[in-house]
Structures are given as C-alpha cells and as structure tokens.
Motif scaffolding. Structure first.
Motif, PDB file in Angstrom:
ATOM      1  N   LYS A   1      31.992  43.649  18.325  1.00  0.00           N
ATOM      2  CA  LYS A   1      33.263  42.952  18.527  1.00  0.00           C
ATOM      3  C   LYS A   1      33.683  42.164  17.295  1.00  0.00           C
ATOM      4  N   VAL A   2      32.791  42.064  16.312  1.00  0.00           N
ATOM      5  CA  VAL A   2      32.997  41.318  15.069  1.00  0.00           C
ATOM      6  C   VAL A   2      33.424  39.886  15.400  1.00  0.00           C
ATOM      7  N   CYS A   3      32.526  39.191  16.061  1.00  0.00           N
ATOM      8  CA  CYS A   3      32.809  37.803  16.398  1.00  0.00           C
ATOM      9  C   CYS A   3      31.491  37.053  16.528  1.00  0.00           C
ATOM     10  N   LYS A   4      31.589  35.744  16.391  1.00  0.00           N
ATOM     11  CA  LYS A   4      30.445  34.894  16.633  1.00  0.00           C
ATOM     12  C   LYS A   4      30.643  34.255  18.003  1.00  0.00           C
ATOM     13  N   TYR A   5      29.569  34.179  18.772  1.00  0.00           N
ATOM     14  CA  TYR A   5      29.692  33.611  20.115  1.00  0.00           C
ATOM     15  C   TYR A   5      28.482  32.735  20.398  1.00  0.00           C
ATOM     16  N   VAL A   6      28.577  31.942  21.452  1.00  0.00           N
ATOM     17  CA  VAL A   6      27.480  31.033  21.785  1.00  0.00           C
ATOM     18  C   VAL A   6      27.010  31.256  23.207  1.00  0.00           C
TER      19      VAL A   6
ATOM     20  N   GLY B   1      35.267  22.008  18.237  1.00  0.00           N
ATOM     21  CA  GLY B   1      36.690  22.292  18.262  1.00  0.00           C
ATOM     22  C   GLY B   1      37.141  23.315  17.238  1.00  0.00           C
ATOM     23  N   LEU B   2      38.332  23.121  16.711  1.00  0.00           N
ATOM     24  CA  LEU B   2      38.995  24.104  15.861  1.00  0.00           C
ATOM     25  C   LEU B   2      38.232  24.395  14.574  1.00  0.00           C
ATOM     26  N   VAL B   3      37.558  23.407  14.007  1.00  0.00           N
ATOM     27  CA  VAL B   3      36.791  23.668  12.781  1.00  0.00           C
ATOM     28  C   VAL B   3      35.779  24.778  13.050  1.00  0.00           C
ATOM     29  N   HIS B   4      35.049  24.656  14.142  1.00  0.00           N
ATOM     30  CA  HIS B   4      34.053  25.674  14.466  1.00  0.00           C
ATOM     31  C   HIS B   4      34.709  26.994  14.865  1.00  0.00           C
ATOM     32  N   GLY B   5      35.879  26.934  15.455  1.00  0.00           N
ATOM     33  CA  GLY B   5      36.586  28.168  15.765  1.00  0.00           C
ATOM     34  C   GLY B   5      36.894  28.964  14.510  1.00  0.00           C
ATOM     35  N   ILE B   6      37.349  28.274  13.473  1.00  0.00           N
ATOM     36  CA  ILE B   6      37.637  28.937  12.195  1.00  0.00           C
ATOM     37  C   ILE B   6      36.343  29.376  11.519  1.00  0.00           C
ATOM     38  N   ALA B   7      35.330  28.502  11.530  1.00  0.00           N
ATOM     39  CA  ALA B   7      34.065  28.815  10.862  1.00  0.00           C
ATOM     40  C   ALA B   7      33.381  30.019  11.505  1.00  0.00           C
TER      41      ALA B   7
ATOM     42  N   PRO C   1      36.826  30.457  22.229  1.00  0.00           N
ATOM     43  CA  PRO C   1      36.764  29.562  23.393  1.00  0.00           C
ATOM     44  C   PRO C   1      36.626  28.094  23.026  1.00  0.00           C
ATOM     45  N   VAL C   2      36.026  27.825  21.863  1.00  0.00           N
ATOM     46  CA  VAL C   2      35.778  26.438  21.472  1.00  0.00           C
ATOM     47  C   VAL C   2      37.072  25.657  21.256  1.00  0.00           C
ATOM     48  N   LEU C   3      38.182  26.366  21.095  1.00  0.00           N
ATOM     49  CA  LEU C   3      39.473  25.690  20.925  1.00  0.00           C
ATOM     50  C   LEU C   3      39.856  24.889  22.162  1.00  0.00           C
ATOM     51  N   ASN C   4      39.248  25.220  23.294  1.00  0.00           N
ATOM     52  CA  ASN C   4      39.561  24.501  24.531  1.00  0.00           C
ATOM     53  C   ASN C   4      39.163  23.034  24.476  1.00  0.00           C
ATOM     54  N   PHE C   5      38.277  22.676  23.557  1.00  0.00           N
ATOM     55  CA  PHE C   5      37.797  21.296  23.467  1.00  0.00           C
ATOM     56  C   PHE C   5      38.466  20.521  22.336  1.00  0.00           C
TER      57      PHE C   5
END
Length: 381
Positions: free
Chosen positions: A156-161, A259-265, A358-362
């Motif tokens: 999926k070329v994504c990072k997830y937790v 939040g958004l920083v981690h979403g971009i990272a 999903p982290v953008l939700n916070f």
C-alpha cells in the motif's frame, strides 16, 4: 473531566543495568530467546555486549540482525518465521525504534495469525504476548516504553501503526553508555523525533492534564540537552537526560497521540525511506505555524517553557514557538526536504497521501486541505 492514562513500564536505569539481563531471562523461565538488532548496533559493539550478558542465562539465543529503518511487513514475517521455527519463548530488542518496533510486531505473530497488517489500528491485538525486554540505544522514539509499533506496508506504500497496551515491553534496560556512540546526525534526528512527540502530544485534542504535564517537562529536558548531546557526544549528563526525557515524553504521546507532523513524516518515510526523525524535524516548525491559530495559549506556554521572551501580546506571542523551532533545526543541522532528496514534483502525491493518515484525527487544527499541506511542504523545502 474524563480521560484514560495507561502506563506499564518496569525500568532499570544505569550503566550497569545490562548485568540484570541474565536474571530477567531466568525469571521468565525462557529456554530460547531471540535477540533482535541492526547492523549499526552490531558495528558499535553493543549487540555483542548484550548477547554475552544474555548468554549467562544459559538460554539458547537466536539472533535476528537484519533490522532496517522503517521495518516492513515482510521483515516482520521473516523474523516471525525464524522465531516460530526455533521455538522462541522471549525477546530482547536492542537498538532504536526500528528494532524495538520490529520485536513488538514479531511478538504479536507468536500468538496471533499472519498477516501483521490486519492489526493496524487501536486495540486489535488484545492478547497476552511473550516476554519482551527492550534495550534502547537511541534517545528519540520512546518505543521502549510505549504501546505502539510503527511499520511500513510496501504494497500500500504507507506507514501504519499498531496500538495495543499488550505491546508494551515488560522490562526496559536503559544504559546511557549505549547512546555514546551515536553520531551527531543521528543524535539530532532522534532527538528532534522526541521533541516532536512532546510538542504534538501537548497540543493534541486527546491531551489530558497528565499528558500535558509530561509533554511540557519532556520538551524542557530535550530543549536544554539535545544541543549539548549533538555538540559533544561524550556529554553523558546530556545523554542521560535525553533518555529520561524520552520516558516522560513517551508516556505523554502514547496516551495523547500525535498529529499532522507525524502524518507527513509517515508519508515521507513510506515513499522515500527518509529516517523518521529527519522527516519529522524538517516539517515540525511549519506544521506548528499552521496549527498555532487553533492553540495560541499552548504555543505561548511551550515558548515560555523553553525560555522564549514573550511580550505579553497574545496575538504576537503565539507565533514565537514555531520561530524558535526554526532556529533549533538550523542549529542542529537538520536537512531541508530538498536536501533529503524530495522534489517539488513529489508534493502533489505526498499531500494527497497525507490526507489519508489516521493520525490527523488528533491534530488540533482539524480542517486540513491539500493546499495546506502543499504550503507546509513548500516552507520545509
């Protein structure tokens, strides 16, 4: 006021902490133990010290030394197959966030079926796992005391937790001497990851009085000690303080989220294999500038905590903290996105992918558009 605050850590801190490893293994009655680390830890001689200490338990040791930055699902599955075939009964993770995160994920597959990706999200593991002893060699991710593992899905070329309280390591052996060999660039990158955790958890919409206290204290520790550790890697007082800050900050962000920083990272790491800390650091000041209008008081409080000279004019002071972060990343030699190989032609794809995080939700500023992300990427370029 209602909130949950989870903490589960048994920490042994000190330069002689490794000496307790044989006794810990024996206490678990584990006959076969997997030691997980990367080639950098091996090259620094740290892995050998841990293996020699673990061998005194007389348990059979199985080594997995193929850990890579931003560990993939495939790497997790490979290590899990080895662990199952060898009858592993406990794990020792030595290294930074990648080694510890990999160990957490492999531990899941010892009691749950593959693929590991099906557990992405919150509370989807919910099982009793095998004993895991974490031995950090960097000061940044706080993975040694958190209930989170971050993985890369190459399909999926994504990072997830995966977030689940059962992932939290049972024991943590923190030896500040193990961070002495970190190069200045790695010290800076992992340290900025820690600062990002403190900052994002402080302004998270899930923050509580407990997490805010921890976030602010961790930020203060990092701001005072990271430049010292980068300038002089032999400054063991600074190294110790960074590790203590990671414990405090880890408690904060594992409860308040990011939040958004981690979403971009996450997106930068998934597509371009950027080291997580460098990706965070490159965009942190500009995301804070974007978020600032929605959390002015918190921005002022963070600026004051790290010695910012506020004027008393709220409408002027709330932008001071992002400005201080710009100065810090320049002082630490953090590379811009362009210096890390990201081109403007990549921005459109990156912005679209970030919006799926999903982290953008916070994030405190909930209305985030593609144009907003493009603007942040341009400032970080």
């Amino acid at each position: 006021m209602e909130f949950n605050h989870f903490i589960h850590s048994d920490i042994i801190f000190g330069n002689d902490s490794i000496e307790q490893l044989p006794g810990l293994i024996k206490s678990y009655k584990s006959q076969v133990v997997m030691v997980i680390y990367d080639q950098g830890v091996k090259g620094a001689g740290i892995a050998q010290k841990v293996v020699e200490a673990a061998a005194k338990s007389e348990a059979k040791l199985v080594v997995f030394d193929k850990v890579l930055p931003n560990p993939t699902n495939e790497l997790v599955e490979e290590a899990a197959i080895l662990a199952k075939n060898e009858g592993v009964e406990a794990f020792i993770a030595v290294g930074g966030g990648s080694s510890i995160d990999l160990a957490k994920a492999v531990n899941v597959l010892m009691v749950k079926p593959s693929p590991i990706s099906q557990y992405g999200g919150i509370g989807l593991v919910n099982s009793h796992l095998l004993p895991l002893i974490a031995i950090p060699t960097t000061a940044g991710t706080s993975s040694e005391i958190t209930n989170v593992t971050a993985l890369t899905d190459t399909v999926k070329v994504c990072k997830y937790v995966i977030i689940d309280n059962c992932l939290t390591p049972d024991k943590v052996l923190i030896n500040p001497e193990f961070t002495r060999t970190m190069p200045a660039s790695v010290t800076a990158a992992t340290g900025m990851d820690a600062i990002t955790h403190a900052v994002e958890s402080y302004i998270s919409n899930m923050a509580s009085p407990l997490t805010r206290y921890q976030s602010l204290e961790a930020l203060d520790i990092f701001y005072k000690n990271l430049p010292k550790a980068v300038e002089n890697g032999q400054d063991m007082e600074a190294r110790e303080q960074m590790l203590i800050g990671c414990v405090i900050g880890g408690y904060a962000f594992s409860n308040a989220n990011l939040g958004l920083v981690h979403g971009i990272a996450h997106t930068l790491s998934a597509h371009f294999h950027l080291p997580h800390g460098m990706a965070n650091a490159a965009v942190l000041p500009y995301v804070m500038k974007f978020n600032a209008p929605e959390c002015k008081d918190e921005m002022i409080q963070m600026a004051e905590k790290i010695g910012g000279q506020v004027s008393g004019d709220r409408e002027e002071d709330y932008l001071l903290f992002p400005q201080m972060l710009v100065g810090m990343i320049k002082e630490l030699g953090i590379k811009t996105l362009s210096q890390q190989g990201i081109g403007r032609e990549d921005f459109n794809m990156l912005a679209e992918e970030v919006l799926k995080e999903p982290v953008l939700n916070f994030n405190p500023r909930s209305e985030i558009s593609k144009e907003d992300i493009l603007s942040i990427l341009e400032e970080a370029y």
